[in-house]
Design a protein around this motif. Structure first.
Motif, PDB file in Angstrom:
ATOM      1  N   MET A  47      34.461  22.629  44.089  1.00  0.00           N
ATOM      2  CA  MET A  47      33.677  24.071  44.381  1.00  0.00           C
ATOM      3  C   MET A  47      34.217  25.385  43.562  1.00  0.00           C
ATOM      4  O   MET A  47      35.231  25.122  42.134  1.00  0.00           O
ATOM      5  CB  MET A  47      34.954  25.224  45.703  1.00  0.00           C
ATOM      6  N   LYS A  49      34.896  28.404  42.045  1.00  0.00           N
ATOM      7  CA  LYS A  49      34.871  29.651  42.303  1.00  0.00           C
ATOM      8  C   LYS A  49      35.201  31.074  41.260  1.00  0.00           C
ATOM      9  O   LYS A  49      34.679  30.451  40.002  1.00  0.00           O
ATOM     10  CB  LYS A  49      36.566  29.012  42.808  1.00  0.00           C
ATOM     11  N   LYS A  51      34.807  35.488  41.230  1.00  0.00           N
ATOM     12  CA  LYS A  51      34.735  37.222  41.646  1.00  0.00           C
ATOM     13  C   LYS A  51      33.640  37.428  40.675  1.00  0.00           C
ATOM     14  O   LYS A  51      34.359  37.281  39.555  1.00  0.00           O
ATOM     15  CB  LYS A  51      35.408  37.261  42.645  1.00  0.00           C
ATOM     16  N   ASN A  98      30.002  36.669  45.341  1.00  0.00           N
ATOM     17  CA  ASN A  98      31.186  36.912  45.783  1.00  0.00           C
ATOM     18  C   ASN A  98      31.593  38.049  44.268  1.00  0.00           C
ATOM     19  O   ASN A  98      31.564  37.335  43.032  1.00  0.00           O
ATOM     20  CB  ASN A  98      31.901  36.193  45.509  1.00  0.00           C
ATOM     21  N   SER A 136      33.678  39.159  50.134  1.00  0.00           N
ATOM     22  CA  SER A 136      34.294  37.399  49.926  1.00  0.00           C
ATOM     23  C   SER A 136      33.652  36.280  50.343  1.00  0.00           C
ATOM     24  O   SER A 136      32.558  37.222  51.062  1.00  0.00           O
ATOM     25  CB  SER A 136      35.570  37.678  50.402  1.00  0.00           C
ATOM     26  N   PHE A 139      36.774  30.059  51.222  1.00  0.00           N
ATOM     27  CA  PHE A 139      37.320  29.104  49.491  1.00  0.00           C
ATOM     28  C   PHE A 139      37.298  29.997  48.798  1.00  0.00           C
ATOM     29  O   PHE A 139      37.398  29.096  47.489  1.00  0.00           O
ATOM     30  CB  PHE A 139      36.321  27.750  49.574  1.00  0.00           C
ATOM     31  N   GLY A 140      36.781  31.363  49.208  1.00  0.00           N
ATOM     32  CA  GLY A 140      36.568  31.776  47.653  1.00  0.00           C
ATOM     33  C   GLY A 140      35.621  31.235  46.376  1.00  0.00           C
ATOM     34  O   GLY A 140      35.419  31.394  45.517  1.00  0.00           O
ATOM     35  N   VAL A 141      34.812  30.673  47.209  1.00  0.00           N
ATOM     36  CA  VAL A 141      33.416  30.585  45.949  1.00  0.00           C
ATOM     37  C   VAL A 141      33.059  31.331  45.745  1.00  0.00           C
ATOM     38  O   VAL A 141      33.069  32.722  46.157  1.00  0.00           O
ATOM     39  CB  VAL A 141      32.575  29.643  46.747  1.00  0.00           C
ATOM     40  N   ALA A 142      32.433  31.401  44.402  1.00  0.00           N
ATOM     41  CA  ALA A 142      31.689  32.452  43.761  1.00  0.00           C
ATOM     42  C   ALA A 142      29.843  32.536  44.649  1.00  0.00           C
ATOM     43  O   ALA A 142      29.619  33.933  44.671  1.00  0.00           O
ATOM     44  CB  ALA A 142      31.408  31.800  41.790  1.00  0.00           C
TER      45      ALA A 142
END
Length: 152
Positions: A47, A49, A51, A98, A136, A139-142
């Motif tokens: 993944m 991730k 932000k 994100n 968000s 899984f915090g992916v971008a």
């Protein structure tokens, strides 16, 4: 040139279509329209991730969006019984980025997917599009991108 040949020329091998992460299907076909569920940013190393506006820059996120586009095409190929050349055109993408509340370059991020689809598919890759911020993503992916395609 076929789409499969163009992808090969670009050095892109479509992976196996990612499996859904919950109780939904990866795509639904109605007539010649194919709706593909959101594909999260993931590459060969896992993944992607981050932000935007915090710990990731636009170029890295655009590369993550390109990975989403590759996953979208993998789903299209799966829906077309392994024949990506049954794809007629990309109709619409909706891209989720994100990002922090003050980040405003979501379109530049989703350009990573749009530019790749036009490079790989020519005019058939041109599409309508939305690019929006998300507080968000799973899984915090971008990036996450869903798509609508016309197939035969």
């Amino acid at each position: 040139m076929s789409f499969a040949a163009r992808l090969a020329e670009l050095g892109v091998t479509l992976p196996d279509a990612p499996a859904p992460a919950a109780n939904y299907v990866p795509w639904v076909r109605t007539g010649d329209t194919l709706y593909v569920s959101g594909q999260i940013s993931a590459g060969p190393d896992g993944m992607i991730k981050g932000k935007l506006g915090d710990d990731m820059d636009v170029d890295a996120a655009a590369a993550a969006a390109r990975c989403c586009a590759i996953s979208l095409l993998a789903q299209v190929k799966a829906a077309c019984d392994g024949d990506i050349d049954r794809l007629e055109r990309v109709v619409k993408l909706t891209g989720f980025v994100n990002s922090t509340p003050d980040f405003g370059d979501q379109p530049k991020v989703i350009n990573g997917a749009s530019d790749f689809l036009v490079e790989a598919l020519g005019d058939a890759g041109r599409h309508a599009r939305s690019a929006v911020s998300a507080a968000s993503l799973p899984f915090g992916v971008a990036v996450e991108i869903e798509g609508i395609f016309q197939i035969r």
